[in-house]
Write a protein that holds these residues in place. Sequence first.
Motif, PDB file in Angstrom:
ATOM      1  N   ALA A 182       0.836  -1.207   0.000  1.00 52.91           N
ATOM      2  CA  ALA A 182       0.000   0.000   0.000  1.00 52.91           C
ATOM      3  C   ALA A 182       0.871   1.258   0.000  1.00 52.91           C
ATOM      4  O   ALA A 182       0.490   2.292  -0.555  1.00 52.91           O
ATOM      5  N   THR A 235      -4.707  -2.936   9.539  1.00 52.51           N
ATOM      6  CA  THR A 235      -3.272  -2.933   9.832  1.00 52.51           C
ATOM      7  C   THR A 235      -2.995  -2.005  11.015  1.00 52.51           C
ATOM      8  O   THR A 235      -3.283  -0.806  10.947  1.00 52.51           O
ATOM      9  N   VAL A 295      -1.838 -13.838   0.396  1.00 48.43           N
ATOM     10  CA  VAL A 295      -1.083 -12.915   1.250  1.00 48.43           C
ATOM     11  C   VAL A 295      -0.441 -11.804   0.411  1.00 48.43           C
ATOM     12  O   VAL A 295      -0.428 -10.637   0.801  1.00 48.43           O
ATOM     13  N   LYS A 332       7.168  -8.381  -4.212  1.00 50.36           N
ATOM     14  CA  LYS A 332       6.434  -9.587  -4.618  1.00 50.36           C
ATOM     15  C   LYS A 332       7.376 -10.783  -4.668  1.00 50.36           C
ATOM     16  O   LYS A 332       7.052 -11.871  -4.203  1.00 50.36           O
TER      17      LYS A 332
HETATM   18  O1  M6R Z   1      -4.024  -4.511   4.610  1.00 49.88           O
HETATM   19  P1  M6R Z   1      -2.958  -3.512   4.312  1.00 49.88           P
HETATM   20  O2  M6R Z   1      -3.086  -2.946   2.936  1.00 49.88           O
HETATM   21  O3  M6R Z   1      -2.889  -2.415   5.338  1.00 49.88           O
HETATM   22  O4  M6R Z   1      -1.593  -4.292   4.374  1.00 49.88           O
HETATM   23  C1  M6R Z   1      -0.376  -3.621   4.246  1.00 49.88           C
HETATM   24  C2  M6R Z   1       0.758  -4.579   4.055  1.00 49.88           C
HETATM   25  O5  M6R Z   1       0.883  -5.437   5.162  1.00 49.88           O
HETATM   26  C3  M6R Z   1       0.597  -5.428   2.785  1.00 49.88           C
HETATM   27  O6  M6R Z   1       0.473  -4.649   1.640  1.00 49.88           O
HETATM   28  C4  M6R Z   1       1.782  -6.382   2.609  1.00 49.88           C
HETATM   29  O7  M6R Z   1       2.943  -5.657   2.298  1.00 49.88           O
HETATM   30  C5  M6R Z   1       1.457  -7.413   1.528  1.00 49.88           C
HETATM   31  N1  M6R Z   1       1.737  -8.728   2.001  1.00 49.88           N
HETATM   32  C6  M6R Z   1       2.189  -7.158   0.238  1.00 49.88           C
HETATM   33  O8  M6R Z   1       1.963  -8.123  -0.709  1.00 49.88           O
END
Ligand code: M6R
Length: 366
Positions: free
Chosen positions: A59, A108, A154, A239
């Motif tokens: 994000a 998060t 994930v 990724k």
């Molecule tokens: O649910 P969120 O968008 O807040 O999560 C943020 C990160 O934990 C999330 O994007 C993480 O980096 C992913 N596993 C990436 O693929």
Amino acid sequence: EKGGWSSFMAKEVAEQPEAVANTIRGRVRDGAVVIPELDGLDELFIGINRVIITACGTASYAALVGKYAIEQWARVATDVELAHEFRYRDPVIGDDTLVISISQSGETMDTLMAVKYARERGARTLSICNTQGATIPRESDAVVYTHAGPEVAVASTKAFSAQITALLLLGLHMGRVRSTLTDTTAVEELSTLPEKIAQVLAEENEHVSQLAGWMADTRSVLFLGRHVGYPIALEGALKLKEISYIHAEGFAAGELKHGPIALIEPGQPVFVIVPSPRHSALIHSKVVSNIQEIRARGARVIVVAEEGDAAVLPFADEVIRIPLAGAMFEPVLAVVPLQIFAMALATAKGLDVDQPRNLAKSVTVE
Ligand code: M6R
């Protein structure tokens, strides 16, 4: 629930045209972006002199693309702060600051705490979220939902393209409200984005998967990008780390000569996201000379470049093509082959792409 797909990630990568189309739907009216959730909230965007976008992981890379779009269209200084860093210093924020948070899950903990902190400091808050009614939107003054549908794997894919789409919409909405938006071509282009993503999926899936298969023994992969290609380099590297457990790093191409070029040795695979020469001949030529520099040192160069860009051909070992698009739209197209690459490489190594080791879908502890 996977339908005929081998994994949720494969399904979610393929769902991106729909995720983006659903995020745009109902938000373009009479040639302008009007986000219904923000009706009556113009004061969030007027009288601010600063935007901070806060998020974690993938994000936060969407946020970096958003910085370019908001600065260009809404003409307000925009910075990106990792949520877990933002709160642990004494940031200069107040009621002239709009803090935008981005979270797929909306749960998060690091991001939630950053939003609460911003509110306590008197900042205005807006969240971009994929989960209706989640905690982060409830703690924010306003919310713009991404409509990517549930994301199970994930590794985030369709939520990321929907987050960038929501940020483009928000940038265009803010530009209209602030009367800074002069260029309407971006609004017109929005509706073409889903079919362009579908084109990348159709035309590059096999090629990129094959490439990943050949590279299953690779120990390190580098990613370079410039301008809005830089966050895509970071995302491509994340990724790969997450699901294939290969060392990967993304760099701003301009940083090469400030250090990372020392890593280049014969055979080192490097992905380079090449921006269109139609947007800026200068930025394009800088990236092409970066490619020449690493090629001269023996790198194995895989470029992601727009159709018809012939300047990259003499220096590339592999060329992945994306359709012509506006500068702010290219990231959504360029990320797709990188997602496919990571997924195919993990699969070639016999790994579970949906449930990588040590990771949880939603990180609800600080
Ligand atoms: O649910 P969120 O968008 O807040 O999560 C943020 C990160 O934990 C999330 O994007 C993480 O980096 C992913 N596993 C990436 O693929």
